[in-house]
Design an enzyme around this catalytic site. Sequence first.
Site, PDB file in Angstrom:
ATOM      1  N   ASP A  79       0.861  -1.193   0.000  1.00 48.24           N
ATOM      2  CA  ASP A  79       0.000   0.000   0.000  1.00 48.24           C
ATOM      3  C   ASP A  79       0.887   1.229   0.000  1.00 48.24           C
ATOM      4  O   ASP A  79       2.122   1.116   0.030  1.00 48.24           O
ATOM      5  CB  ASP A  79      -0.978   0.010   1.194  1.00 48.24           C
ATOM      6  CG  ASP A  79      -2.263   0.780   0.870  1.00 48.24           C
ATOM      7  OD1 ASP A  79      -2.195   2.011   0.683  1.00 48.24           O
ATOM      8  OD2 ASP A  79      -3.339   0.153   0.772  1.00 48.24           O
TER       9      ASP A  79
ATOM     10  N   HIS B 284     -12.602  -0.803  -8.333  1.00 47.85           N
ATOM     11  CA  HIS B 284     -13.789   0.079  -8.344  1.00 47.85           C
ATOM     12  C   HIS B 284     -13.451   1.525  -7.954  1.00 47.85           C
ATOM     13  O   HIS B 284     -14.284   2.405  -8.099  1.00 47.85           O
ATOM     14  CB  HIS B 284     -14.915  -0.512  -7.477  1.00 47.85           C
ATOM     15  CG  HIS B 284     -14.779  -0.261  -6.004  1.00 47.85           C
ATOM     16  ND1 HIS B 284     -15.840  -0.396  -5.139  1.00 47.85           N
ATOM     17  CD2 HIS B 284     -13.716   0.083  -5.237  1.00 47.85           C
ATOM     18  CE1 HIS B 284     -15.441  -0.106  -3.904  1.00 47.85           C
ATOM     19  NE2 HIS B 284     -14.159   0.164  -3.933  1.00 47.85           N
TER      20      HIS B 284
HETATM   21  C1  LIG Z   1     -10.776   1.080  -0.852  1.00 44.92           C
HETATM   22  S1  LIG Z   1      -9.246   0.847  -0.063  1.00 44.92           S
HETATM   23  C2  LIG Z   1      -9.084  -0.909  -0.117  1.00 44.92           C
HETATM   24  C3  LIG Z   1      -8.091  -1.438   0.865  1.00 44.92           C
HETATM   25  C4  LIG Z   1      -7.996  -2.954   0.938  1.00 44.92           C
HETATM   26  N1  LIG Z   1      -7.754  -3.550  -0.360  1.00 44.92           N
HETATM   27  C5  LIG Z   1      -9.246  -3.515   1.563  1.00 44.92           C
HETATM   28  O1  LIG Z   1     -10.107  -4.028   0.844  1.00 44.92           O
HETATM   29  O2  LIG Z   1      -9.378  -3.440   2.804  1.00 44.92           O
HETATM   30  C6  LIG Z   1      -8.122   1.378  -1.309  1.00 44.92           C
HETATM   31  C7  LIG Z   1      -6.696   1.261  -0.911  1.00 44.92           C
HETATM   32  O3  LIG Z   1      -5.888   1.654  -2.049  1.00 44.92           O
HETATM   33  C8  LIG Z   1      -4.763   2.317  -1.540  1.00 44.92           C
HETATM   34  N2  LIG Z   1      -4.154   3.104  -2.623  1.00 44.92           N
HETATM   35  C9  LIG Z   1      -4.652   4.220  -3.219  1.00 44.92           C
HETATM   36  N3  LIG Z   1      -3.824   4.642  -4.175  1.00 44.92           N
HETATM   37  C10 LIG Z   1      -2.783   3.783  -4.200  1.00 44.92           C
HETATM   38  C11 LIG Z   1      -1.616   3.687  -4.987  1.00 44.92           C
HETATM   39  N4  LIG Z   1      -1.356   4.574  -5.971  1.00 44.92           N
HETATM   40  N5  LIG Z   1      -0.761   2.659  -4.769  1.00 44.92           N
HETATM   41  C12 LIG Z   1      -1.037   1.754  -3.784  1.00 44.92           C
HETATM   42  N6  LIG Z   1      -2.139   1.788  -2.985  1.00 44.92           N
HETATM   43  C13 LIG Z   1      -2.992   2.799  -3.204  1.00 44.92           C
HETATM   44  C14 LIG Z   1      -5.305   3.140  -0.396  1.00 44.92           C
HETATM   45  O4  LIG Z   1      -4.299   3.569   0.485  1.00 44.92           O
HETATM   46  C15 LIG Z   1      -6.293   2.163   0.228  1.00 44.92           C
HETATM   47  O5  LIG Z   1      -5.679   1.395   1.231  1.00 44.92           O
END
Ligand SMILES: C[S@@+](CC[C@H](N)C(=O)[O-])C[C@H]1O[C@@H](n2cnc3c(N)ncnc32)[C@H](O)[C@@H]1O
Length: 463
Positions: free
Chosen positions: A303, A354
């Site tokens: 992440d 999504h």
């Molecule tokens: C909706 S959350 C889902 C988290 C996890 N997959 C879950 O279902 O509990 C989206 C995640 O994407 C991460 N994220 C957003 N942009 C990102 C990037 N460019 N690279 C890696 N992670 C990213 C956010 O920090 C967040 O933890």
Amino acid sequence: MTLSTASLQCQQGPHPLRALVETILFGIETLEAVHSSHGIPYPSLDDPNQSMTALDGDEAVENATQLIVTAAAQLIATARKPIDTVQNYALGMYLTTSLGFAVEANVADILKGAGPQGLHTKEISAINGVDAVGMTRVLRHLAAHHVFKEVTPNVFANNQVSSLLAKVKSLEEIQADPSSQFEGAGRVAWIAHAADVSLKSSTALSTFVIDPKGNNAPFNIAMNETCTVWEWFKRPENSMRRTRFTEAMNGAAAHYPPELYINAVDWSGLENNDVVVDIGGGVGNVTWILAQSFPHLHYIVQDMEKVIPESKKFWSATSPEHISTGRIQIQAYDFFTPQPVKAAAVYFMRYIVHDWPDALVLKILKNIRDAAGPSSKLVLFDIVLPNACRTKISTGSTQKSASVEILPLGIQWATSLDMQMLNLFNAQERTLEEFIALGRAANWEFENLKPAKPLSAIVFSAA
Ligand SMILES: C[S@@+](CC[C@H](N)C(=O)[O-])C[C@H]1O[C@@H](n2cnc3c(N)ncnc32)[C@H](O)[C@@H]1O
């Protein structure tokens, strides 16, 4: 009823509400049968201690519940005067904001110790310092929607629904350190996020949909920002919002059946120490579930840099041994850059695709594809969006059968999340065809769909 109206009804066929009621009855009979066969009483709406039962996640209970809710919503829309329906919907924002108030003012936390007799709003006010008059009105609006119970005039108690607004920390702990109030309380964090960032952004949703050109998302118009929500979360002034959102995502995992993830691929068929990568995994709570069931695999949770301390905190609180043995690795990684883990057995993402529009999803999928080996799999855990066409269903026995056209079960939640994605990210929930097309464009071959509620697993292999 006069003879003429009775004969008019006969000519017109059965009353349109009757088939819906029969459908609801069929669902109720299923619930009665399952509950009595397990010797578990059906939870009372008034009981704050029964928000979960041992039958939560039971497939028959879930399906019957969805059937009742879907048919009942249609029953209300059919029975209620159309003007009342649209007027009620138009004021829906007061529910969101009232929920947000209840969380912010710690009402459910205060009522936790009060029992079924509840507390007068003057007594609640003496604890949280909120004006009793305004609070009474907001709590009454919530009680009118079965969130809290107004036991006697101005006296409110928690019920099954409002008890979900109580945090894990004690009131004293919350008041002493508000910045950590959502720790362990993912569902409450999610509601507070919805009542804050989502509600504010939604004021620009119509403007954005009418003319999306030049704007990233309704969030950007409403908040006057050019960056993404993720970039915005990184700012020091939004650190509470970011940690709250991370908690909210933790909470989401906690209440989904683990089978969603466990049945997605043949994990036990993978070799010892095969690598599984949880991309954009938040703190890694899906990985946590998998690691309990398949300890022979090596997991990497990726992440953004800012999330890593929260992730470390999560693992040291839940399973520190996984970190010390190296079974789980936590890695800072931006999924728009080349994927550093090559030829993993499985790459998976839950609630990531999504969050992004097609062009950016394609970049993410291509980065993974470039790192994949010939036998790598990609699993997307996401909602598969149905359309809102009604389909005919038949329920019941030959004596009491009903045939009715209703909406796909669970569609209101799916379209609400689709709105949420549009609102915050200009992203979307997708149909299966849309997932397959995106996968194909990134050279991932669709293998199969493991349909489940609320999330399905869409499995691809390296083509
Ligand atoms: C909706 S959350 C889902 C988290 C996890 N997959 C879950 O279902 O509990 C989206 C995640 O994407 C991460 N994220 C957003 N942009 C990102 C990037 N460019 N690279 C890696 N992670 C990213 C956010 O920090 C967040 O933890």
